[in-house]
Each structure stands twice: as structure tokens, then as C-alpha cells.
Design a protein around this motif. Sequence first.
Motif, PDB file in Angstrom:
ATOM      1  N   PHE A  14       0.836  -1.199   0.000  1.00 50.04           N
ATOM      2  CA  PHE A  14       0.000   0.000   0.000  1.00 50.04           C
ATOM      3  C   PHE A  14       0.872   1.251   0.000  1.00 50.04           C
ATOM      4  O   PHE A  14       0.638   2.190  -0.770  1.00 50.04           O
ATOM      5  N   ALA A  15       1.901   1.262   0.844  1.00 50.97           N
ATOM      6  CA  ALA A  15       2.769   2.435   0.955  1.00 50.97           C
ATOM      7  C   ALA A  15       3.501   2.696  -0.351  1.00 50.97           C
ATOM      8  O   ALA A  15       3.595   3.844  -0.811  1.00 50.97           O
ATOM      9  N   ALA A  16       4.048   1.655  -0.968  1.00 51.53           N
ATOM     10  CA  ALA A  16       4.787   1.823  -2.223  1.00 51.53           C
ATOM     11  C   ALA A  16       3.866   2.344  -3.329  1.00 51.53           C
ATOM     12  O   ALA A  16       4.242   3.227  -4.101  1.00 51.53           O
ATOM     13  N   ASN A  17       2.656   1.800  -3.390  1.00 49.83           N
ATOM     14  CA  ASN A  17       1.707   2.251  -4.414  1.00 49.83           C
ATOM     15  C   ASN A  17       1.255   3.684  -4.153  1.00 49.83           C
ATOM     16  O   ASN A  17       1.088   4.475  -5.089  1.00 49.83           O
ATOM     17  N   LEU A  18       1.068   4.017  -2.891  1.00 48.17           N
ATOM     18  CA  LEU A  18       0.661   5.376  -2.538  1.00 48.17           C
ATOM     19  C   LEU A  18       1.764   6.376  -2.893  1.00 48.17           C
ATOM     20  O   LEU A  18       1.488   7.446  -3.438  1.00 48.17           O
ATOM     21  N   ARG A  19       3.009   6.025  -2.611  1.00 46.96           N
ATOM     22  CA  ARG A  19       4.111   6.920  -2.957  1.00 46.96           C
ATOM     23  C   ARG A  19       4.170   7.137  -4.472  1.00 46.96           C
ATOM     24  O   ARG A  19       4.399   8.255  -4.952  1.00 46.96           O
ATOM     25  N   HIS A  20       3.959   6.066  -5.214  1.00 46.75           N
ATOM     26  CA  HIS A  20       4.043   6.160  -6.672  1.00 46.75           C
ATOM     27  C   HIS A  20       2.964   7.080  -7.232  1.00 46.75           C
ATOM     28  O   HIS A  20       3.240   7.933  -8.083  1.00 46.75           O
ATOM     29  N   VAL A  21       1.748   6.932  -6.763  1.00 50.90           N
ATOM     30  CA  VAL A  21       0.666   7.734  -7.325  1.00 50.90           C
ATOM     31  C   VAL A  21       0.742   9.175  -6.826  1.00 50.90           C
ATOM     32  O   VAL A  21       0.331  10.111  -7.532  1.00 50.90           O
ATOM     33  N   CYS A  22       1.289   9.389  -5.644  1.00 53.83           N
ATOM     34  CA  CYS A  22       1.435  10.756  -5.131  1.00 53.83           C
ATOM     35  C   CYS A  22       2.419  11.568  -5.977  1.00 53.83           C
ATOM     36  O   CYS A  22       2.268  12.789  -6.120  1.00 53.83           O
ATOM     37  N   LYS A  23       3.427  10.907  -6.527  1.00 52.87           N
ATOM     38  CA  LYS A  23       4.415  11.607  -7.353  1.00 52.87           C
ATOM     39  C   LYS A  23       3.782  12.251  -8.569  1.00 52.87           C
ATOM     40  O   LYS A  23       4.314  13.198  -9.132  1.00 52.87           O
ATOM     41  N   ARG A  24       2.623  11.727  -8.977  1.00 58.71           N
ATOM     42  CA  ARG A  24       1.961  12.222 -10.176  1.00 58.71           C
ATOM     43  C   ARG A  24       0.979  13.348  -9.877  1.00 58.71           C
ATOM     44  O   ARG A  24       0.382  13.895 -10.800  1.00 58.71           O
ATOM     45  N   ARG A  25       0.802  13.693  -8.594  1.00 61.68           N
ATOM     46  CA  ARG A  25      -0.248  14.635  -8.237  1.00 61.68           C
ATOM     47  C   ARG A  25       0.224  15.826  -7.415  1.00 61.68           C
ATOM     48  O   ARG A  25      -0.510  16.349  -6.594  1.00 61.68           O
ATOM     49  N   GLY A  26       1.449  16.256  -7.589  1.00 59.14           N
ATOM     50  CA  GLY A  26       1.900  17.445  -6.884  1.00 59.14           C
ATOM     51  C   GLY A  26       2.403  17.150  -5.488  1.00 59.14           C
ATOM     52  O   GLY A  26       2.778  16.031  -5.149  1.00 59.14           O
ATOM     53  N   SER A  27       2.390  18.186  -4.650  1.00 58.27           N
ATOM     54  CA  SER A  27       2.988  18.073  -3.321  1.00 58.27           C
ATOM     55  C   SER A  27       2.108  17.270  -2.371  1.00 58.27           C
ATOM     56  O   SER A  27       0.880  17.236  -2.502  1.00 58.27           O
ATOM     57  N   ILE A  28       2.766  16.645  -1.389  1.00 58.81           N
ATOM     58  CA  ILE A  28       2.037  15.888  -0.375  1.00 58.81           C
ATOM     59  C   ILE A  28       1.173  16.834   0.463  1.00 58.81           C
ATOM     60  O   ILE A  28       0.040  16.496   0.827  1.00 58.81           O
ATOM     61  N   SER A  29       1.687  18.011   0.740  1.00 59.43           N
ATOM     62  CA  SER A  29       0.923  18.985   1.533  1.00 59.43           C
ATOM     63  C   SER A  29      -0.398  19.323   0.852  1.00 59.43           C
ATOM     64  O   SER A  29      -1.455  19.397   1.502  1.00 59.43           O
ATOM     65  N   ILE A  31      -2.049  17.467  -1.345  1.00 59.91           N
ATOM     66  CA  ILE A  31      -2.927  16.292  -1.299  1.00 59.91           C
ATOM     67  C   ILE A  31      -3.601  16.189   0.052  1.00 59.91           C
ATOM     68  O   ILE A  31      -4.812  15.944   0.151  1.00 59.91           O
ATOM     69  N   CYS A  32      -2.829  16.377   1.127  1.00 59.34           N
ATOM     70  CA  CYS A  32      -3.393  16.274   2.483  1.00 59.34           C
ATOM     71  C   CYS A  32      -4.466  17.338   2.720  1.00 59.34           C
ATOM     72  O   CYS A  32      -5.489  17.063   3.363  1.00 59.34           O
ATOM     73  N   ARG A  33      -4.229  18.552   2.216  1.00 58.73           N
ATOM     74  CA  ARG A  33      -5.239  19.601   2.384  1.00 58.73           C
ATOM     75  C   ARG A  33      -6.521  19.250   1.645  1.00 58.73           C
ATOM     76  O   ARG A  33      -7.624  19.447   2.173  1.00 58.73           O
ATOM     77  N   VAL A  34      -6.384  18.726   0.439  1.00 59.41           N
ATOM     78  CA  VAL A  34      -7.565  18.420  -0.368  1.00 59.41           C
ATOM     79  C   VAL A  34      -8.388  17.300   0.259  1.00 59.41           C
ATOM     80  O   VAL A  34      -9.626  17.374   0.309  1.00 59.41           O
ATOM     81  N   ILE A  35      -7.728  16.251   0.747  1.00 56.99           N
ATOM     82  CA  ILE A  35      -8.473  15.106   1.282  1.00 56.99           C
ATOM     83  C   ILE A  35      -8.691  15.203   2.790  1.00 56.99           C
ATOM     84  O   ILE A  35      -9.319  14.326   3.392  1.00 56.99           O
TER      85      ILE A  35
END
Length: 277
Positions: A14-29, A31-35
Motif C-alpha cells: 500500500f505504501a509503495a503504491n501510494l508513494r508512486h501515485v502521489c508523485k503524479r499529483r503534486g505536493s504531499i501537503s 494532497i493532504c489539504r484536499v483530502i
Amino acid sequence: MDDEQGKLTRNEMFAANLRHVCKRRGSISHICRVININRQQFNKYLAGRHLPSSTNIRTIADHFGLSPELLFSPVDEFRALIDGHFVQAFERLRVQPQVQNFMSTVMSAPHSIERSLVGKYDRYQFSSIYPRHILRAAFCIYRGTDFLQHVYVEHFPDRDDPTKTAYTFKYHGYVLPIAGRLFTVDFETSQKNELTFGIYSAVERSSKRFIFGITSGIAATMYRQPFSTRLALHYRGPGLLQRSDIKRSTVFQVDDPLIPREVREYLGEAVDMIKPG
């Protein structure tokens, strides 16, 4: 790589897949604000130290347009699907015993039907790159090792100099004759940028001259819109594609007299692809 992935825990996949897809969607900050998930907690998910609750898993999956189950897929399969490596994903799927049993059942068409289908065709559809134009591609159905396969090549001329080619796309796929219909699935193999499906029916009064149907495509990445359009195959003769056949691939104005009348009548007057609003 497969041996390494076999040792991964559910949390680690789960962690590896999450890291991979996060790279395609901008900053982690961002993403966290949006969700609306705490950044420190999200970092634990990324590191594989914590697994999100079922509610947060659903929230994360919805944000990326995925099913929750997909986030727990083996890492190589997940990346193949997300990055668009459809050919590799399909080949891994095809060797599974359950899939082989299914394919051998649905694709057991009489040889007479297969013989009536193999050969070279002109493939006509409305163009996604040149709106209100009709694309003619070089198409071929042939007998593969296991079952019927097909290949087709698209050439898009340069807008400024039509004697030059601006884009070339090559598709390879499989043909399933089932209950009087043809079902196809294929993959763009040059740039690995598209997966398409089709369903077709031969014209009874001229079964090997024209085959009409509908094709739908979806881009290799999740961030391009899918499309659908009518498609016509015009039989040209036996054999495999030659260089002269591929040179026939081009783009026409919708009223070009080189397009067979039956094809123009079938494609209709809407002169555009069907796309989401």
C-alpha cells in the motif's frame, strides 16, 4: 523484482503504491489539504508504518480515482496499470490458468470463420487528432500462435506539409469471434499511450467486404479523457501488412471520394468522436 515484491507486507505494498501515485499529483501537503488528512499521519502511510482506516483508504482511493483494492495490488502490476504499460499487464494476465481456460472457450470459433476474417483491411474512423476528419489506418487480422490477433498502423500527416508524417501509432491486439460478433482489445505499442476495445459485426450481404462496429479508447494515464466512435473495416485482400499498405494510412476530409460510400454512410454525419462532456 518479483522475489522482492513477494516479501512485501500488505502495508508495504500500500505504501509503495501510494508513494508512486502521489508523485503524479503534486505536493504531499496539497494532497493532504484536499483530502483533509493530517500530514504527519499521511507520512506514516507513505512510510508503511501505519495502514489507514477503511474510511481513509476510501478517501485516498477516491481522490486518485482508484478502487481501494487496487492500492493493495503487487507493486509492478499497480505501476503497469497507472503508467500505462498495458501490454506487460495483459501478458501477465494471459498466462494465468483461469484466463487461458476462458480464452480457449470463448475463442474456439470454427476455422471457416477464422479463414473468412484473416487478411488486410482499410480501417476508417473519425480522427481524435484532426477533428471533423476521417482517419484511414492499415489493419490486418492474422492467426497467432494461440488465437486470432490483429495489428494496425496510423499515420497522421503534418498540418503544414502533408507529404510528411507528424505522428505514427502502432496497435497490437486480440480478436475474439463470439456469436457472430467480433470483440477486440489492443494496445498502442510504439508510445504505449492507449488501450482500445471494439465490437463489430460483418455486413451479411458482403461479409468479407465491410465490417462495421464501435471502438472505445482510454489513454495510458488516468488523466486523459476516454473516447468512443464508429469504425468501419474494408477488406482489401489476403496476407500480412506490407510497406505499401502502411503508406495508405492517412487522414481525409469527410466528403473525400476515396472513402467508400458504404463507409461514409455508416460513420454518419456527426463527424466527431464521442467524448465525455
